[in-house]
Design a protein around this motif. Sequence first.
Motif, short mmCIF file in Angstrom:
data_model
loop_
_atom_site.label_atom_id
_atom_site.label_comp_id
_atom_site.label_asym_id
_atom_site.label_seq_id
_atom_site.Cartn_x
_atom_site.Cartn_y
_atom_site.Cartn_z
N ASP A 1 50.12 -67.62 9.10
CA ASP A 1 50.82 -66.76 10.04
C ASP A 1 52.19 -66.32 9.54
N THR A 2 52.48 -66.53 8.26
CA THR A 2 53.82 -66.27 7.75
C THR A 2 53.76 -65.56 6.41
N GLN B 1 51.91 -54.76 8.61
CA GLN B 1 50.44 -54.74 8.63
C GLN B 1 49.93 -54.05 9.89
N LYS C 1 51.26 -53.89 12.84
CA LYS C 1 51.72 -54.47 14.10
C LYS C 1 53.24 -54.33 14.22
N ILE D 1 58.17 -62.91 7.93
CA ILE D 1 57.39 -62.29 8.99
C ILE D 1 56.54 -63.38 9.64
N ASP E 1 53.78 -64.12 12.42
CA ASP E 1 52.77 -63.54 13.31
C ASP E 1 52.45 -64.51 14.44
N ASN E 2 51.93 -63.96 15.54
CA ASN E 2 51.60 -64.76 16.73
C ASN E 2 52.79 -65.64 17.13
N TYR E 3 53.96 -65.02 17.18
CA TYR E 3 55.21 -65.76 17.40
C TYR E 3 55.34 -66.18 18.86
N GLU F 1 50.45 -61.74 20.72
CA GLU F 1 50.31 -60.79 19.63
C GLU F 1 51.68 -60.41 19.08
N MET G 1 55.04 -60.30 16.97
CA MET G 1 55.39 -60.50 15.57
C MET G 1 56.91 -60.53 15.45
N ASN H 1 43.41 -62.83 8.72
CA ASN H 1 44.77 -62.58 9.20
C ASN H 1 45.09 -61.10 9.24
N SER H 2 44.38 -60.33 8.44
CA SER H 2 44.70 -58.91 8.34
C SER H 2 43.60 -58.02 8.91
#
Length: 886
Positions: free
Chosen positions: A119-120, A157, A159, A193, A195-197, A210, A212, A608-609
């Motif tokens: 996620d990073t 990506q 998002k 970065i 993701d799913n923060y 969702e 980021m 992830n993408s």
Amino acid sequence: MIFLLLPHFFYCQNSQLIKGKITDSLKSPLEFANILAIPEIDNQDIKFAITNNEGEYKLQLLKNYTYRITVSYLGYKSQTLTLTTDSSNIIKNFILLENPNQLQEITLNYTPPVSVKKDTIIYKVDAFATGKERKLREVLKKLPGLEVDREGNVRVQGKKVTKVLVENKSFFTGNSKLAVNNIPADAVDKVEILDNYNEVAMLKGLQDSEDMAMNIKLKEDKKKFIFGDLEVGSGYKKRYLIHPNLFYYSPKTNVNLIGDFNNQGIKSFTLRDYLEFEGGFGKLINNTKSYFGLFKSDFAQYLNNQDFVRNTNKFGALSIRQSLNTSTDINGYIISSYAKTETRENTLNTYQTTITPFTEDRTVTNNLNNNFTIGKITLDYNPSYKEDFAYNVFVKATTNSNDGIIHTINPSQTNRINIVTDATSLNIKQNISYSRKLSKKHTATLEATYNFYNDKPLTEWITNQQILQGLIPLEDDTIYAITQNKTSKAHNFSAIAKDYWVLSNFNHIYTSIGLNTAFSNFYSKDAQLLSNGNVNNFNTNGFGNDFNYNLVNTFIGLEYKFQIGITTFKPMLYYHFYNWTTKNFEDKTNNNKALLLPQFTTKIEFSNSGKINFRYALNTRFPYINQLASNYVLNSFNTVFRGDNTLENQRYHTVSLSYYKFSLFKNININASMRYNKKIEHLKPVTELDGINQYTTNILFNRPEENWALTGHFSKKIKRIKYSFKSSFNYNDFYQIVNNNRTLNIAKNISNTLSAETFFKKFPNIEIGYTKDFSDYRSQSRISKFENDSFFTFLEYSFLNDFNLKADYRFDTYKNKSAQTKSVFDIANVSLFYQKEDSPWGFEVNATNIFDIKFKQQNTFNNFIISDSKTFILPRIIMFKIAYKL
């Protein structure tokens, strides 16, 4: 276009492709392995690549150069080889061996430009920056997979980045615009970065997110240092600009100060920023009542206005964060703005009545003074991973005034109305959230919010002719002065407690119980001020409101989240019990209702993408208090509105489907989304139209109406050029009820944009694009069609080491096909910046609206009016600026 392709052709003729596959000793592909190509000559670029899920990579290297190729992957021994390129492409595979002691034996003398975990993504900025970048935005545009638009919004990506952190702490409000447009580029070491923060770490994987986030890591010498810059400018006809940015960072204390004083029409705080402060568009759109309430407010409408004849802005923002100890932070910000603005718009309104359509020529000029101050204080207490507490208080105070003129020419009359408004507003919001991990399987959260607002607009219409004949009880006079006092006041409280029960890694049950309350009052008084000093009060003719509306919503919810393979399902049921009362003077009613509202979400995560998200919800929305107030009220110089206290809730279905795919290996980014709304029971305006005068009320309408919104974005980067295609389609069918006639109207809009953008280091960078818009509005009596062709280009070129040239140009051809009219306008801006390397001083000359274009043109459509509008803009501005970097 030839200019665009020549550097690309030259680059292709002088490059060589090296590709292959990276696996472990068992021939299993290693995803996210790093391949670094370091040239022996210092002035050449470092090249790098990351493997895809098949372990494949590609590197584009210059011919006849020697590179040191290093392949690395966490937990495996790295490999290094020396390679001299020639004219033929190379296939080179690597097999990496495990290194169980790597964590104790790391001796690599480089940091990979990009490191990827689940996620990073971590970018090492020095691998991409040239040192000539001024702001963070210029660095971010050079990082693979990142896109920064011209307002400062960041996408990774595909998002959108919804939160910006500096050294793991929120920068101001977390809004990306303030960060990327103001943080100096030379202070940044790494960009992370996330993701799913989720701000509460224990809730990651439990709450669907969702979001980021982007975390900025500063260079060591900037972690306890004052840095920033000051920009001042002056131009023809007394144009000026003062723009200070000062930042202080230390491990325990952060202070940020941003100022902006200009009369160039530059807004440092926009509607998008305001919505981000209120939770962000993505969160607000799921609560449509909150979103539309914010979006339609006078404050939001001011922020949304970007076109002016004259404009002066004074903006200041101060943010402070202090760590009290290892588990407690206190931070706050205050933002204050004053703007003095003149706007002008000329509109041809075509009234779509079923019998005799007609056109009104309306010109509106406004002289506005807008003041607002926003402040927030937050206390975060996080003693351990198992416990988290946060409290914040938010205050917004606004004062707005306007002295405007409306000039209308229509078949009924020609009239000039002077409108004077004065409005004040106060909003105070407090929020408490508490999260605790009760056991291995149970986590509990509690969130409570109290919100108070008080709006007091005062409006006066002045004209020498009667308006709204037959709708308002005017007495004959030489000058007609109509005043209106309104007050909207509300106390809202909401609380929700939720238990997250983890049965297993793939099965969760969430239960919640909550309460939402709203206690609101709406007061209105309309009157005529006579020349002899008397007051003609409209209250004796059905005007005037003193309306109270109390709504209590208690609910329970059950959610079951389970995963099968790469797909996650979550069906949800919410049972709501509503109780509401209305009271206008002595007329009081009581109502109650129970509703079961299902929801369902599905997420298919290919990698992830690559993801597909689906969401369905049955929604309900209760009327606003002004829609219920049962006496007449003036809405504008030509509209009288009356609410209905018997109105109940609306119901509508919402379905959304989105897909995104990003491949760094293939340099492809795909985004597609669909949103569908079907109204079952909804509020429908019913209008009696007499010329341009309107009497409107609402009914609860049970004929279905549909709305489709489809969007798509595809981009692919080939060598140094990124090609993009964007497309959108909107379809809306809706009924209009005018003069007791009900008709079905259809509105369609199609927009397509094709563009290409270069990413060279030694050649000029240019983006060229073309947009084609189609709009089609159909009613029973008329079909209206509009088209717009737009060509745009942006240029950026760094030359002679110390110069940077930026320019943009847009050419529009606007056609009203129905009226057989056509207009053409183009707008251009250019700037030239000079700063000698290692010097703190910079100099810039820039010009906006070079061709001195007077207006922009667009069309809009509502229930029964098609509007073809000209919005007048600022004239040509030429400025000279001096910048000093601390």
